[in-house]
Each structure stands twice: as C-alpha cells, then as structure tokens.
Design an enzyme around this catalytic site. Structure first.
Site, PDB file in Angstrom:
ATOM      1  N   GLN A  10       0.930  -1.154   0.200  1.00 23.37           N
ATOM      2  CA  GLN A  10       0.100  -0.042  -0.058  1.00 23.37           C
ATOM      3  C   GLN A  10       0.913   1.253  -0.122  1.00 23.37           C
ATOM      4  OE1 GLN A  10      -3.358   0.072  -0.431  1.00 23.37           O
ATOM      5  NE2 GLN A  10      -2.988  -2.020  -0.886  1.00 23.37           N
ATOM      6  N   HIS A  42     -54.247  14.426  -1.187  1.00 26.33           N
ATOM      7  CA  HIS A  42     -53.862  12.948  -1.228  1.00 26.33           C
ATOM      8  C   HIS A  42     -55.123  11.983  -0.457  1.00 26.33           C
ATOM      9  CE1 HIS A  42     -49.984  14.513  -1.264  1.00 26.33           C
ATOM     10  NE2 HIS A  42     -49.349  13.514  -0.973  1.00 26.33           N
ATOM     11  N   HIS A  55       1.740   3.109  -3.273  1.00 21.99           N
ATOM     12  CA  HIS A  55       0.530   3.725  -4.115  1.00 21.99           C
ATOM     13  C   HIS A  55       0.831   5.202  -4.016  1.00 21.99           C
ATOM     14  CE1 HIS A  55      -2.034   0.895  -5.747  1.00 21.99           C
ATOM     15  NE2 HIS A  55      -2.140   0.264  -4.726  1.00 21.99           N
ATOM     16  N   ASP A 104      -6.115  -6.955  -5.300  1.00 21.89           N
ATOM     17  CA  ASP A 104      -6.143  -5.667  -6.257  1.00 21.89           C
ATOM     18  C   ASP A 104      -6.307  -5.923  -7.680  1.00 21.89           C
ATOM     19  OD1 ASP A 104      -5.582  -3.662  -4.470  1.00 21.89           O
ATOM     20  OD2 ASP A 104      -3.583  -3.977  -4.286  1.00 21.89           O
ATOM     21  N   GLU A 157      -9.755   0.501   4.373  1.00 24.02           N
ATOM     22  CA  GLU A 157      -9.950  -0.070   3.242  1.00 24.02           C
ATOM     23  C   GLU A 157      -9.718  -1.545   3.103  1.00 24.02           C
ATOM     24  OE1 GLU A 157      -7.464   1.571   0.101  1.00 24.02           O
ATOM     25  OE2 GLU A 157      -8.637   1.437  -1.481  1.00 24.02           O
ATOM     26  N   HIS A 158      -8.546  -1.969   3.372  1.00 24.42           N
ATOM     27  CA  HIS A 158      -7.944  -3.327   3.366  1.00 24.42           C
ATOM     28  C   HIS A 158      -7.688  -3.821   4.623  1.00 24.42           C
ATOM     29  CE1 HIS A 158      -6.545  -1.411  -0.624  1.00 24.42           C
ATOM     30  NE2 HIS A 158      -7.513  -2.524  -0.974  1.00 24.42           N
TER      31      HIS A 158
END
Lengths: 434, 434
Positions: B258, B421, B261, B362, B326-327
């Site tokens: 990670q 209504h 990235h 991924d 996230e992971h």
C-alpha cells in the site's frame, strides 16, 4: 398549465423544455452552510444553542435539548384510535416490505479453490432529519426510521427543529413506533453538522437521511463523505398515464395530490384522448378551490402542470422515461398497465391500474416514499435497507489457490510498476525463500 | 513510522491521533473546478479542446478526439502472452464474482391482496474515468467497466487524458477486454463535466465512476445529483493483523504494497509480539531501498506508517474498527482468521489467512478493488453491479385491497394536512360517487 399535443409540429421543442425545467431552488446557500458547518464542528453544543435561539427562537439550555422516549410513548397513547391504527398499519406494512430487502451474505469456494464472499452489516448509528413546521410528516418519520431499524442499526437518532417550542405529537408518535433512541431539538444545517461531527451531547452517526429545506440539503451535500447520505431530494412530481375510461375528477385528484406538496411540485398527465385531457384540466380547476391546500396547488399547477395528448398510450412511455419521474401512475386496465410497465426504464415508483392512486404509496403501501426526483430515477433508487448497511468483501486462499492465481497478479503488478505488490505475492509463491 | 504499545499509558491519545489523521489533500480546488464545469456546460467541445491543449498539451482537433475500438483490439493482440493471459484471468474472475451481485426482482401478493415488488434495470450509460500518467492502472479499468457490463449497461464511455499524446497500451487492452464503447482523450474536471452534461460530440451518461486527482474528485462531488457517482476516494490504506509465526519480510512486503501507491497511503501493523513488531519494522527498512518505488514507500511509511503492539490479537479488532480500513489482512491461522473476522464490523475488504496477500485482491481475486477509504467503510461499500443499476418499486391494488388499506391512507393524509392525497384515495373508495 401547459397543454401539449404530440402531433403538433412544435411538440419536440416544447417537450424538451418541459424535461429541462429547472424547478429546484437556485438560491446559493453554500457559503452560509459552510460557515454553519465549520462553527458547529469547532464549537459544538454552544454553536447549536446559538443557532437554535436565532433560527427557531428556542432556548435549548433553558427548555431542554431533547424529547424523551417517554414523551413519545405518551404522544402515541394519546392519539385518536383511528389515527393510531393507521400509523400502526403503515409501520407494519413498511416493515414487511423492507424486511425482504435485507441482502444475503455470500460465502463460497470457486473452481480455483479460492474462498470468496461478501458480508453485510448495519452501520453503527443513523441520523434522521425531520423538518419542523408545514413539512413535518409522520409518514416520513416511519419511511426513514424503519429501514434503519430493519437493517439492524443499533442507535437511531432523530433531529428536528421545534420553532418557538412547537412539537408535532403525531411525529413524536411515529418516532415511538419506529423505535427512535434519541430526539434532539435542533434543525437546519447545524443539526446535520452535529450528526456528522458529533458534539459533547450528540454522538456522531454514520448515515444521515431525511428531507429538509435548501440549507439541510446543502449541508448533506457538503458533509457527504464524512457521513453517508441519501440522495439529495428535489420537489415532488407525478406522471399519470390515463385513458378516457377514467373519471376525469379521479385523475384530477391524483395530479393534485403532488401539486399540494409545494409550489415547485410537478404533475403531468399523458392521455390518448384530447377531450379527456380537457375534461381533466377542467376538473383540476374545479377541485382546487374546494381544498385547503388551494394556493399551493394553484401555484404548482399553473407553473409546472402539463397535460399531454399522445396518439397511443404506448407513445407516452419513452416520453416518461425522459422525465424519469419520481412517481408514475398507469391508470389503465390491469393487463395494459403491466404491458406499459414492461416498457418503462426510468421511474422511482410505479402505480399500476385504476385502483392504485399514488397517495397509497405515500402512506401504507409498504415501499419507501423517499424516491429520486428531478430525473434522478435514471440512476438512483428509493431509500432502502441497504442505505443503512455496508458490504465487506472477503477472500481466503490456501497455497494451491494462491499458486493458481498468484502469478497473474505478479504479472499485472509488474506491468503497473508496483513492485511491492508483486513481491508480497512472490514471497508466498516461494515460501521457503528468505 | 509510529510504534505504539497498547499497554502504554499514552496509548489512547496516540491511537486517537492516528484515527484522526487527515491524509487527504486539503488543497481547495472547488472554485477552479466550478469554473471549469460551468464553462464546459456552456461551451461544450471548444472548452474541452482548450483545456486539453492547456493541461495535457494535446490538440484534440488536430490529433483526434477519440481512441478507436480497433486500436484497443490491436493493443490487446500485441500484448505479451503472459500479460494478456493475466488480464484475461483477472477479467474472468471479476466477471464471475460480480455476476452473482445482480439483484433479483421481486413481485408478490401480500395478505391484504396488494401486489408489490421491485424491479432492477441498468442505467442507460456509464462513464469511467481513467487517469493518465503514473496512476493509469489497467486493473482499475477492469474493476470499473466490468461491473457496468455485468449490470447490462448498453453504453460504456471511457475518458482518459493523454498528456502529450501518450496512451498506455495496457489500459487500451483492458478497455478492449471490458468492452468499452467509446474512449475520449479528455481528462480532469472538464472530462467529468462533459460526461455529466454532454457536449456535441460526447453524449451525457447517467453514472460516472473511476479514480482521479483532486480536480476529478471535486468535479464528481459538484456534479453528484446531475449524475450518479461512486464514493469519493482518498489515499489507499491497509491494516495487517499478524502473529509472530509469520516471516517478518513477508508482512513487510504486504505493508509496503500500500505504501508504494502514494506518499499519503497508510500501512498499519497490529501484532501481539513486540519483537516481531520490531523485526517487521527492520524488514520494511531493509526492503524499501531494493524496489523502484522506494521514494514513495519511504515517504508514506515515515509519515503515516504504524506498528502497534496489543496484548492479544483479538484486542486489535475494536481498534481496527475505529480505523474502518479499506483493506484488512488477517495473517494468522485459518481458524483464528475466521474468528477474528467474525468480530470485525468495519472494513472494505478482508483477506483471511497467511496465504492471502492483499495484492491478490487488487488484481485477480474477483471482488472489486474500488473500496471505501478514510474510515468510510463505516457506512459505504466497494463498487458493485448495483452502482450501475437502479430499483423501481411498484404497487397494484384491486378494489378489495384498496378497501383494506385505503382508509388508513386517508386518515394519515388528513392528519398531515394533505387533502388532495386523501381525496385521491376517497374517490376510489366510493367508486360510484361523481
């Protein structure tokens, strides 16, 4: 009210104009909202107290920040039996419809030997905004709270402004039925900010839903990402597709049931009979002054109402799809309603046949009445149980499964220039290397 | 890199600081983006050409607005066989996982005799943003396009900047595999505006997904509601829970997968063994200089990396939930991984056991790699087939069903002060009245 005829030479342009009508408020409140949100984030409760004193003329510290569950239970007990029964029936039907929306978990092994799946969990806490004043609808309380409850949300928080101290007992009764855990007497952008960031008194939530004015809508938009939100909602709308076998005054009331919501609401009739179109228009004009919501209906119908004559009712459906209406009523015989519905691509909720007025869906049908407006049914859906849940995917490999699919991951990571990705897989493909 | 120990007196405050780390860019591009969006809306293609000349140094009119499907097919055919096979395997597994996400329609009759249901349809058109330059990942092309394809979207449009005319052949090959219908050589906020509003050349779409820089993310946020969007994504992150039975260099590579990235990515290790924690930290330091992405990894690890020692691995799970990563990789024996996973509330995607590095997810696992970041797994989910579909609820009553539930709707409409209504229901309860 506009009267269009699909056989007129200018129809395409006139219909384009109808589709592109911008009915939503153009007032730019984004700077005001940003200031309110920033102050609530920085100062917390004192900012809430100050805004509430200013906007709602209500002293939170002196008169109380919250409404108790006991007060809601008492409001429920004090309701007239007919109304209490109606709320109970609505809640029961909404619960039943939404219970079937609960998604199933998946957990399976595939041909490569990989174990894969997805698991759903409720969010920890949900916040529901309930407007004060004219738009305080107990039905909306049920429609927002019950999906969260069915999802399994453990903490459900309601925020609602109580201008001059006024509370709506039917709203409180609905909160009791829904099983709200906390009710805070705050509204506007400041209430949304409090739900998103939390204050000393109000713990933050994970998802905020519920209708509101331009400030509330803008606050939700600005805080999207800090919390989850439902779709930003615009003015209500209905499209009715009806043949001449309907009674004009019946269809007129259906059109007016949206027109009475707001001056920017929109009601549109498609029919294959010009005389029927004129009869409905006449009935609308006749009914409006007989009802207490006449000024709102008159404004909405005059400015945004439309009656459109098409050669055949089937010709109406592609035109409806361009409008992607929140509500679509197909007031024709059952078999024809089914056939027309089969051709519909974009609509929030559809009401089939002559005995299914849209207003039933606002209250007791079961499906949610929080629906996409302003052509957003092209890409979004009504509020659902999954709006209060989230999905976690998962994966488990053994050495054989990793050997089967790992080399492809190494090749792709290498092609993308991500060597640590490749290494993390390679290390396990050669488990004995250092 | 921070090293925390849960038994230290200052741990709670230090962990709070970690949870509240703001890693996302604070640069305010909203005014720039608003200006770009407004100009593309007003001027269309000439504005796109101008921005593309300015930002990407590429002349659309002289060199071509689009990349053809034939060029993509040729790029696919020209790939090295190993890479082509890896992309094919990834696509096959992503398709299979997402096919099972297609929601089922519902159509049933309840005890009151009401026919109820929900029907799912694909959106008409989807737009996928693919970044140029460093972050042009063919895997992301597959992860965004294939769910739309599985959903049944008939028109899938890709937009991608081609700075100085550069195109990435692996991205084009992935577009071929995914079955993209159009590729436009535009990027940035201007590309998102073109997808949302349409231009003479580019017809508008209904949903826009895909990763991008701060301008792209802000454009999606501003156009949310005009089109549907996926969750605004922040920097990537991984949490690894590992015991001392792992090899330190293996876990080090997982953390670095990670970190490579982006300098704002975050990698966090939880372990129950202080010596193992130190060994992993040493392995990270050892591995970083050996890989081509060293500068990015070094920046990310130094600023945002963390190694946290807990008394027992089970103690890590409530802490993980606060991060809502996230992971999440649970690098322990299979049975213990299952037990820990059972306690997890908030995570985008979970990787179970010692043989399941996150990097597999991924590329080739099958579940989507577009996942909620920045604690948003508390309330949101990875990209799915349903992000490219919408649900239409429907209702059909006959006279008996209306008689059963209609009076409750009348009572509620009356209580809410909405007489039209009530009238639209009452008219049908007394079908013979005028």
């Amino acid at each position: 009210m506009r009267r269009l005829d699909a056989s007129d030479p200018g129809f395409a342009a006139a219909f384009d104009a109808l589709v592109n009508d911008r009915r939503e408020s153009a007032s730019d409140v984004s700077a005001d909202v940003a200031a309110i949100v920033a102050r609530v984030k920085a100062e917390g409760d004192p900012a809430l107290a100050d805004y509430t004193a200013r906007f709602d003329r209500f002293d939170l510290d002196a008169s109380g920040w919250s409404i108790s569950k006991a007060d809601c239970a008492a409001a429920y007990a004090a309701l007239a039996p007919e109304l209490r029964g109606a709320l109970d029936l609505a809640a029961e039907r909404i619960r039943a419809y939404h219970a079937a929306q609960r998604p199933e978990d998946r957990d399976y092994r595939d041909a490569a030997g990989a174990r894969l799946g997805a698991r759903w969990r409720a969010v920890d806490a949900a916040g529901v905004y309930v407007p004060g004043g004219r738009a305080a609808y107990p039905s909306s309380v049920l429609m927002n709270i019950l999906p969260a409850k069915v999802a399994g949300v453990e903490r459900i928080v309601m925020v609602t402004p109580t201008p001059d101290g006024t509370v709506n007992p039917v709203v409180m009764a609905a909160a009791h039925i829904g099983g709200v855990d906390e009710i805070w007497r705050v509204g506007g952008a400041q209430a949304i900010a409090a739900l998103a960031y939390g204050t000393d008194r109000i713990a933050p939530v994970d998802v905020v839903t519920g209708p509101g004015n331009a400030w509330v809508a803008e606050a939700k938009r600005q805080l999207y990402g800090v919390v989850g939100i439902d779709m930003v909602a615009g003015p209500s709308e209905i499209v009715v597709v009806a043949d001449a076998k309907n009674e004009p005054h019946v269809i007129a009331a259906d059109l007016l049931s949206q027109a009475e919501h707001d001056p920017t609401s929109q009601s549109i009739l498609f029919t294959d009979d010009g005389d029927f179109a004129d009869a409905v228009a006449a009935a609308v004009a006749h009914v409006i002054p007989t009802l207490g919501t006449a000024p709102t209906m008159q404004a909405s119908w005059a400015e945004y109402g439309a009656v459109i004559v098409v050669p055949n009712l089937a010709d109406a459906i592609p035109l409806c799809d361009r409008l992607a209406p929140e509500h679509l009523q197909l007031a024709v015989d059952a078999a024809e309603a089914d056939a027309l519905f089969g051709q519909v691509r974009h609509a929030g909720s559809v009401f089939l046949g002559r005995q299914t007025p849209e207003a039933i869906g606002d209250y007791v049908a079961g499906p949610n009445h929080v629906l996409p407006t302003g052509r957003r049914a092209r890409f979004s859906s009504g509020l659902s149980v999954t709006d209060f849940m989230k999905r976690t995917s998962f994966l488990a490999l053994d050495a054989d499964a990793l050997a089967a699919i790992g080399p492809a991951a190494v090749a792709l990571a290498t092609a993308e220039g991500l060597p640590a990705h490749a290494l993390s897989v390679q290390n396990r493909l050669k488990p004995n290397s250092p």
